[in-house]
Design an enzyme around this catalytic site. Structure first.
Site, mmCIF file in Angstrom:
data_model
loop_
_atom_site.group_PDB
_atom_site.id
_atom_site.type_symbol
_atom_site.label_atom_id
_atom_site.label_comp_id
_atom_site.label_asym_id
_atom_site.label_seq_id
_atom_site.Cartn_x
_atom_site.Cartn_y
_atom_site.Cartn_z
ATOM 1 N N GLU A 160 11.476 6.147 4.237
ATOM 2 C CA GLU A 160 10.805 4.843 4.142
ATOM 3 C C GLU A 160 9.562 5.086 3.287
ATOM 4 O O GLU A 160 8.485 5.332 3.821
ATOM 5 C CB GLU A 160 10.487 4.322 5.547
ATOM 6 C CG GLU A 160 10.124 2.865 5.565
ATOM 7 C CD GLU A 160 8.650 2.660 5.299
ATOM 8 O OE1 GLU A 160 8.249 2.708 4.111
ATOM 9 O OE2 GLU A 160 7.899 2.462 6.258
ATOM 10 N N HIS A 177 4.656 -5.700 7.556
ATOM 11 C CA HIS A 177 3.307 -5.124 7.391
ATOM 12 C C HIS A 177 2.973 -4.888 5.917
ATOM 13 O O HIS A 177 1.855 -4.504 5.592
ATOM 14 C CB HIS A 177 3.154 -3.835 8.204
ATOM 15 C CG HIS A 177 3.800 -2.630 7.602
ATOM 16 N ND1 HIS A 177 5.171 -2.452 7.556
ATOM 17 C CD2 HIS A 177 3.267 -1.547 6.990
ATOM 18 C CE1 HIS A 177 5.438 -1.308 6.968
ATOM 19 N NE2 HIS A 177 4.309 -0.734 6.603
ATOM 20 N N ASP A 205 6.620 -2.726 13.298
ATOM 21 C CA ASP A 205 7.027 -3.734 12.310
ATOM 22 C C ASP A 205 8.519 -3.940 12.565
ATOM 23 O O ASP A 205 9.369 -3.164 12.119
ATOM 24 C CB ASP A 205 6.761 -3.226 10.894
ATOM 25 C CG ASP A 205 7.199 -4.231 9.832
ATOM 26 O OD1 ASP A 205 8.069 -5.079 10.126
ATOM 27 O OD2 ASP A 205 6.679 -4.153 8.708
ATOM 28 N N GLU A 240 0.862 4.501 -2.923
ATOM 29 C CA GLU A 240 1.049 5.799 -2.237
ATOM 30 C C GLU A 240 1.828 6.802 -3.091
ATOM 31 O O GLU A 240 1.835 7.985 -2.812
ATOM 32 C CB GLU A 240 1.725 5.678 -0.864
ATOM 33 C CG GLU A 240 0.979 4.796 0.121
ATOM 34 C CD GLU A 240 1.666 4.678 1.466
ATOM 35 O OE1 GLU A 240 2.270 5.653 1.938
ATOM 36 O OE2 GLU A 240 1.592 3.571 2.044
HETATM 37 N N1 SAH Z 1 9.815 7.770 8.430
HETATM 38 C C1 SAH Z 1 8.754 7.291 9.308
HETATM 39 C C2 SAH Z 1 7.390 7.325 8.653
HETATM 40 C C3 SAH Z 1 7.285 6.566 7.345
HETATM 41 S S1 SAH Z 1 5.647 6.550 6.657
HETATM 42 C C4 SAH Z 1 9.105 5.888 9.748
HETATM 43 O O1 SAH Z 1 9.958 5.275 9.135
HETATM 44 O O2 SAH Z 1 8.492 5.383 10.694
HETATM 45 C C5 SAH Z 1 5.737 7.806 5.435
HETATM 46 C C6 SAH Z 1 5.550 9.215 5.991
HETATM 47 O O3 SAH Z 1 5.822 10.112 4.918
HETATM 48 C C7 SAH Z 1 4.143 9.539 6.465
HETATM 49 O O4 SAH Z 1 4.192 10.066 7.765
HETATM 50 C C8 SAH Z 1 3.598 10.555 5.466
HETATM 51 O O5 SAH Z 1 2.741 11.525 6.034
HETATM 52 C C9 SAH Z 1 4.891 11.194 4.959
HETATM 53 N N2 SAH Z 1 4.841 11.722 3.571
HETATM 54 C C10 SAH Z 1 4.336 11.101 2.469
HETATM 55 N N3 SAH Z 1 4.485 11.869 1.380
HETATM 56 C C11 SAH Z 1 5.105 13.002 1.793
HETATM 57 C C12 SAH Z 1 5.531 14.189 1.119
HETATM 58 N N4 SAH Z 1 5.352 14.343 -0.196
HETATM 59 N N5 SAH Z 1 6.138 15.154 1.849
HETATM 60 C C13 SAH Z 1 6.309 15.005 3.194
HETATM 61 N N6 SAH Z 1 5.914 13.919 3.878
HETATM 62 C C14 SAH Z 1 5.320 12.922 3.182
#
Ligand code: SAH
Length: 460
Positions: free
Chosen positions: A240, A397, A148, A249
């Protein structure tokens, strides 16, 4: 109802033998108390650890230590336990296997209790979490986000253009996924980045860190932000955490939770977000949803009358938020916006979010629902960078999200539509959304209840 785990009440007092092992094992094992008579072990379970105290016959303490999840220990034979504390190890020998088992169960309950009472596990159904982290464990899903362009390039710009906020700083990347934002932080000069990620994608992130020769700068910490420990507090948190309609989420709560590791004058990247809403008119979308439900209107489907389920089908289709994009001209009023400041908000603030609205209608017609999108802002010391998912901006996205009203409302230009959107968090890492709306001048009312966890993806 919230699942609660039993509090550990059980204490243990029993006789043990204690052996001290040093690195120079060649010199043999040394008994802590030569007499080895009547040593007493007392176990005091705490919330996240257990305190072990061993005293001799005179009540003199010969060993006191805290054992937690991270303590290195293992069973030896049927009734002994080896614990490593710093450079020394001790062997606790119980009088019987039964006593050993009681002891080991107390420890297990202590560990389990910590896990079960983490903020995350309390607010999340296990099945939802398992599915969620499995989804993010795949490279294809991480790629989808990385590709994205608007999203990734804006994060890159926000971090690099505010390099002075990262230079020589300690950074926490919450939900680091592939680790991409951690790499950006290092590019901006960060001294150390802790990348916390709960899905199994950590194994790939670890590989990326090593193959990019950044093992000294980026430390991947597998686990949930609510459950892991950091070795130090941080200057900046990057993340993010935005889902569809911003809130899906419930990861914003994890982002806010991470502030427990942030220094008092630390920065949050992104710093705040704005959710926008506006009434829209889209007869085609409304009819499309109805005609899908019309399948259940049939009275002779292979000889079976389905029509008793027609209204349930309409309800189900109308409970789905619609994820796609649209022409701005369907909007019938200027947007109302609601701001969440990540430096100020607490995670509990997101359990129930009520957004009141009053729209001034700019055109006459049928209002079929409310359209939503969000922006986030990175307020750095040098520049403020915006990431927008508005329908006027390049598509991301996240698209935009629309919620239909159960019945359309007619309103004339100049009239006002007022009401509220209420987001109530649920244990499926999402929200139940309640919309009530009324045209003030006519008293016409409508509304709906939407299940954010079950969106309808309408784009190609
Ligand atoms: N920072 C990356 C991924 C963002 S998506 C980027 O910018 O490309 C969000 C990510 O957070 C996912 O991989 C998910 O597994 C993780 N995540 C969500 N809740 C979480 C939590 N409570 N503790 C640790 N990781 C978490």
């Amino acid at each position: 109802m919230a699942a609660t785990s039993p509090q550990v009440q059980q204490q243990l007092r029993c006789g043990v033998k204690l052996l001290l092992l040093s690195d120079e094992l060649l010199s043999g094992l040394r008994l802590v108390s030569p007499s080895q008579k009547a040593l007493q072990l007392e176990v005091q379970p705490g919330e996240e650890d257990a305190q072990l105290t061993v005293t001799d016959a005179d009540g003199i303490c010969v060993l006191k230590c805290l054992v937690n999840r991270n303590t290195e220990y293992c069973r030896v034979g049927k009734e002994s336990l080896l614990i490593t504390l710093g450079y020394k190890s001790v062997l606790l020998r119980f009088k019987s296997q039964v006593e050993y088992n009681i002891f080991s169960n107390i420890l297990k309950i202590c560990w389990k209790q910590k896990k079960d009472t983490s903020v995350f596990s309390q607010r999340t159904d296990e099945a939802s979490a398992a599915q969620y982290f499995q989804f993010y464990g795949s490279l294809s899903q991480q790629q989808n986000m990385m590709q994205d362009f608007v999203r990734t390039a804006t994060y890159h710009r926000a971090i690099l253009q505010n390099h002075i906020d990262f230079k020589d700083k300690v950074v926490l990347d919450v939900g680091s996924g592939s680790g991409i934002l951690s790499f950006f932080a290092v590019q901006a000069g960060a001294r150390k980045v802790y990348a916390v990620e709960a899905s199994s994608v950590t194994k790939y992130a670890e590989l990326l860190v090593r193959s990019n020769n950044l093992s000294d700068k980026i430390t991947i910490l597998p686990g949930k932000i609510e459950e892991i420990s950091l070795p130090e507090s941080v200057d900046v948190v990057i993340s993010e955490p935005m889902g569809y309609m911003l809130f899906n989420e419930r990861m914003l709560e994890s982002y806010l939770h991470s502030k427990k590791w942030l220094k008092s004058n630390g920065m949050m990247f992104p710093t705040f977000s704005e959710i926008h809403l506006a009434p829209f008119s889209d007869e085609q979308l409304y009819m499309e949803r109805y005609s899908r439900a019309n399948f259940w209107y049939q009275e002779c489907f292979y000889g079976v009358n389905l029509s008793s389920l027609c209204s349930a089908a309409v309800d189900e289709y109308f409970r789905q938020p619609i994820v796609d994009t649209f022409d701005m001209r369907i909007l019938m009023a200027r947007t109302v916006k609601y701001t969440i400041n990540f430096t100020e908000a607490a995670e509990e603030d997101l359990h129930r979010v009520e957004i009141p609205f009053v729209f001034q209608m700019m055109q006459s017609g049928l209002i079929h629902g409310l359209a939503f999108w969000f922006d986030v802002a990175f307020v750095g010391s040098l520049v403020t960078v915006w990431l927008s998912t508005a329908p006027t901006e390049p598509l991301t996205h996240w698209y935009q999200v629309r919620c239909l009203l159960q019945t359309p409302l007619f309103a004339k230009e100049g009239e006002t539509l007022s009401g509220t959107v209420l987001f109530v968090a649920n244990k499926r890492q999402s929200y139940d959304i309640q919309i009530v709306a009324m045209v003030d001048q006519t008293g016409f009312k409508s509304g709906n209840i939407i299940d954010l966890k079950n969106p309808f993806f309408r784009y190609d």
